[in-house]
Design an enzyme around this catalytic site. Structure first.
Site, short mmCIF file in Angstrom:
data_model
loop_
_atom_site.label_atom_id
_atom_site.label_comp_id
_atom_site.label_asym_id
_atom_site.label_seq_id
_atom_site.Cartn_x
_atom_site.Cartn_y
_atom_site.Cartn_z
N GLU A 8 -6.08 3.84 -6.58
CA GLU A 8 -7.41 4.16 -5.71
C GLU A 8 -8.41 5.47 -6.00
O GLU A 8 -7.36 6.41 -5.06
CB GLU A 8 -7.70 3.99 -3.88
CG GLU A 8 -8.85 4.44 -3.67
CD GLU A 8 -9.12 4.85 -2.10
OE1 GLU A 8 -9.71 4.41 -1.23
OE2 GLU A 8 -7.93 5.26 -1.09
N HIS B 55 -11.64 -2.47 2.89
CA HIS B 55 -11.41 -2.63 4.73
C HIS B 55 -11.93 -1.11 4.68
O HIS B 55 -12.36 -0.84 5.95
CB HIS B 55 -9.52 -2.34 4.98
CG HIS B 55 -9.46 -1.27 4.40
ND1 HIS B 55 -9.31 -1.08 2.88
CD2 HIS B 55 -8.64 0.52 4.70
CE1 HIS B 55 -8.16 -0.29 2.90
NE2 HIS B 55 -7.73 0.81 3.72
N ASP B 56 -12.59 -0.85 4.02
CA ASP B 56 -13.32 0.82 4.05
C ASP B 56 -14.84 1.07 3.68
O ASP B 56 -15.76 1.56 4.19
CB ASP B 56 -12.28 2.19 2.93
CG ASP B 56 -11.46 2.07 3.21
OD1 ASP B 56 -10.82 2.29 4.37
OD2 ASP B 56 -11.30 2.61 2.42
N ASP C 204 -2.63 5.28 -2.59
CA ASP C 204 -3.84 5.08 -1.61
C ASP C 204 -4.27 6.53 -2.52
O ASP C 204 -3.33 7.79 -2.64
CB ASP C 204 -3.56 5.65 -0.58
CG ASP C 204 -4.32 5.61 0.54
OD1 ASP C 204 -5.45 4.53 0.77
OD2 ASP C 204 -4.58 6.33 1.42
N ASP D 174 0.58 -0.97 0.09
CA ASP D 174 -0.28 0.49 -0.10
C ASP D 174 0.64 1.40 0.08
O ASP D 174 1.81 1.42 0.87
CB ASP D 174 -0.72 0.02 1.20
CG ASP D 174 -2.50 0.50 0.74
OD1 ASP D 174 -2.15 1.55 0.27
OD2 ASP D 174 -3.65 0.09 1.50
O1 TEU Z 1 -9.38 6.56 1.88
C1 TEU Z 1 -9.85 7.12 0.82
C2 TEU Z 1 -11.14 7.65 1.26
O2 TEU Z 1 -11.61 8.44 0.74
C3 TEU Z 1 -12.09 6.68 2.44
O3 TEU Z 1 -11.39 7.05 3.74
C4 TEU Z 1 -13.85 6.98 2.00
O4 TEU Z 1 -13.78 8.38 1.48
C5 TEU Z 1 -14.09 6.29 3.31
O5 TEU Z 1 -13.33 5.61 4.21
C6 TEU Z 1 -15.13 5.18 2.62
O6 TEU Z 1 -16.55 6.16 2.45
C7 TEU Z 1 -8.05 5.46 2.19
C8 TEU Z 1 -7.88 4.39 2.62
O7 TEU Z 1 -8.01 3.24 2.14
C9 TEU Z 1 -8.44 4.38 3.81
O8 TEU Z 1 -8.45 3.45 4.83
C10 TEU Z 1 -8.04 5.39 4.75
O9 TEU Z 1 -7.95 6.30 5.75
C11 TEU Z 1 -8.45 6.83 3.82
O10 TEU Z 1 -7.79 6.32 2.55
C12 TEU Z 1 -6.81 8.19 4.14
O11 TEU Z 1 -5.78 7.19 3.84
#
Ligand code: TEU
Ligand code: CA
Length: 540
Positions: free
Chosen positions: A241, A315-316, A199, A98
């Protein structure tokens, strides 16, 4: 190494903190991943994306990095990491790291130095602006709530943070910063990794002054430069992403002629249960026809120059079977349906840990049980706006990120599901007694075995990788498509709904490759699909 190996790959995503704890501190770690490489090899996956394990204060579970070139001691050491890379390689599995380069932790030495005074050489590694009339420079909001600007009283300026205030944004306009990032990437490439997941990469071209954050004007120029100076000549896989991608934009990233990335994650299908333009905390029921339209749009839209990533969850996001299927009475059927539908599409499939056994969301009843910074910030914000606890907890249970982060359910007969012998950092889903790896390995009819079979089909039939894709006309809630190559024809049918549906296609009686109701023969001229029924048949 084959250049486009990632077109044939199936990627498994490990959230290390929740995968397996090998030293009884309640936190998953690298040794825990190594211990399960045989499991992953048996499943058949060929690449492993690891969420961040670099040194981090852990405000955002590792997405706040304080040292890119060290492993955080909670996960192990660099020696363990090298062992993981090497042991994975022996099993035909490539490690995807990542790469979090839109921001660092506020504890990163660059940021600490950046804060010291306005003239030091790290000042410009971050995004600093003067106050306007004694206030924030503008209205920019952080994804995790509140203003995206934080005042630093020592130097009298605001810094930008699109996520938590402990995650200051890097200034990609600074070429020295860019060079430092490329150097760090090459450090990892030399360790023998298979690629990067980048990311929130669509934010690096940001212009905070015009408030254009995603898809800024220099974004693609920066990616081309990165490609050239790091992974470009190295058959690595890269997946960006990109929450702000449309099919047109996704083609810019993934067209091989442009030398940017292998593919991107787009999120349109994961946002269909949100009210238009109102963000992730506004809920509406999922419309199956919309889902079909969106997935089809991406299948068709990236042809012929782009390449899709295929995923239901990460994971989000909420668990796949909870968000798109039925995690109660049709949990097994709908989890298999989702697998069949996605894994025979064109693109590179991703499996998020636990999806292969149909793990579900894990509801909580109070904010004290919540760990995720995003949910906690939202809770306080909504409390201030006058919402009551029950309403907010309902939103968290529906879309909160902890749903996907509860520990991996390995065993049904051990406390903490065989994840750890000690109390884990986040609660285990109580349903581990019936939903766990052990039971599914023993059951040839399990969700796990459906995934395994699908991965095997992808390996054995080039058609699944390269065949053309076309939508087949059916009832709204039924998704059917054809894959075709060199005269071979595969029909995939999925009832997205919990209701019976009729299917009438001129393809006669066929024997399926795979089905979730264990049917031997299907009369496609007239077939009644049961709730969430799905199958794939080769048309002869
Ligand atoms: O996620 C990007 C992101 O925009 C997310 O925070 C998203 O908006 C939310 O989780 C779901 O609606 C990435 C990573 O995958 C996330 O785990 C991180 O918190 C974020 O970036 C910041 O690095
Ligand atoms: Ca541990």
């Amino acid at each position: 190494m084959e250049k486009d190996w990632w077109k044939k790959a199936v990627v498994y995503q490990v959230y290390p903190k929740s995968f397996q704890d090998s030293n009884a501190d309640g936190i998953g770690d690298i040794r825990g991943i190594i211990n399960h490489l045989d499991y992953l090899e048996d499943l058949g996956i060929t690449a492993l994306w690891l969420n961040p394990m670099y040194c981090s204060p852990g405000i955002d579970n590792g997405y706040d990095i304080s040292d890119y070139e060290q492993i955080d001691p909670i996960y192990g050491s660099m020696k363990d990491m090298q062992l993981l890379i090497d042991e994975a390689r022996k099993r035909g599995i490539k490690i995807i790291m990542d790469l979090v380069v839109n921001h660092t932790s506020d504890k990163h030495p660059w940021f600490i130095k950046s804060c010291q005074d306005r003239t030091n050489k790290y000042r410009d590694y971050y995004v600093w602006r003067d106050p306007v009339d004694g206030h924030e420079p503008n209205e920019l909001q952080s994804t995790f709530g509140g203003s995206a600007w934080e005042f630093d009283s020592q130097t009298g300026q605001y810094y930008l943070h699109q996520f938590s205030k402990q995650q200051p944004d890097l200034n990609w306009q600074n070429s020295k910063l860019r060079q430092a990032i490329y150097k760090m990437m090459n450090f990892w490439i030399e360790k023998g990794i298979g690629g990067f997941r980048l990311d929130v990469i669509d934010l690096i071209g940001k212009n905070p002054d015009t408030m254009q954050m995603a898809n800024g004007k220099d974004l693609h120029r920066f990616l081309q430069e990165m490609n050239q100076q790091t992974f470009g000549k190295k058959s690595l896989m890269t997946v960006g992403e990109t929450w702000g991608a449309t099919p047109e934009i996704a083609k810019l990233y993934s067209d091989p002629q442009r030398h940017e990335l292998s593919m991107v994650f787009q999120f349109e299908h994961t946002q269909l249960d949100q009210q238009d333009g109102q963000g992730k905390w506004s809920i509406k029921p999922l419309n199956f026809y919309e889902l079909k339209k969106v997935l089809n749009k991406w299948q068709v839209g990236l042809n012929p120059t782009g390449w899709n990533s295929l995923f239901w969850n990460n994971h989000d996001l909420p668990r796949a079977v909870s968000a798109f299927g039925n995690d109660q009475e049709y949990r097994v059927e709908s989890a298999k349906m989702l697998a069949i539908l996605l894994h025979l599409m064109k693109g590179t499939p991703y499996i998020y840990q636990g999806e292969e056994i149909g793990m579900t969301n894990c509801p909580v009843s109070s904010i004290d049980e919540v760990n995720d910074v995003e949910s906690i910030n939202m809770y306080h914000e909504k409390k201030n706006e006058g919402f009551n606890d029950n309403e907010i907890i309902r939103l968290i249970n529906h879309r909160g990120r902890d749903n996907a982060r509860t520990p991996m359910q390995w065993k049904g007969d051990q406390k903490y599901a065989g994840f750890s012998s000690q109390k884990p950092w986040l609660h285990v889903n109580p349903n581990y007694k019936t939903i766990n790896v052990d039971d599914q390995l023993r059951d040839s009819n399990s969700i796990y075995n459906t995934y395994k079979e699908l991965i095997d089909y992808r390996k054995k039939h080039l058609l699944v990788v390269e065949g053309s894709y076309s939508l087949v006309d059916t009832a709204d809630d039924v998704y059917a498509y054809l894959r075709e190559m060199d005269g071979q024809k595969l029909l995939v049918v999925a009832n997205l709904s919990g209701k019976d549906q009729t299917l009438k296609l001129d393809y006669g009686v066929q024997q399926p490759w795979i089905s979730n109701y264990n049917i031997e023969k299907i009369n496609l001229n007239d077939y009644k699909l049961r709730p969430y029924e799905a199958f794939a048949v080769e048309i002869h």
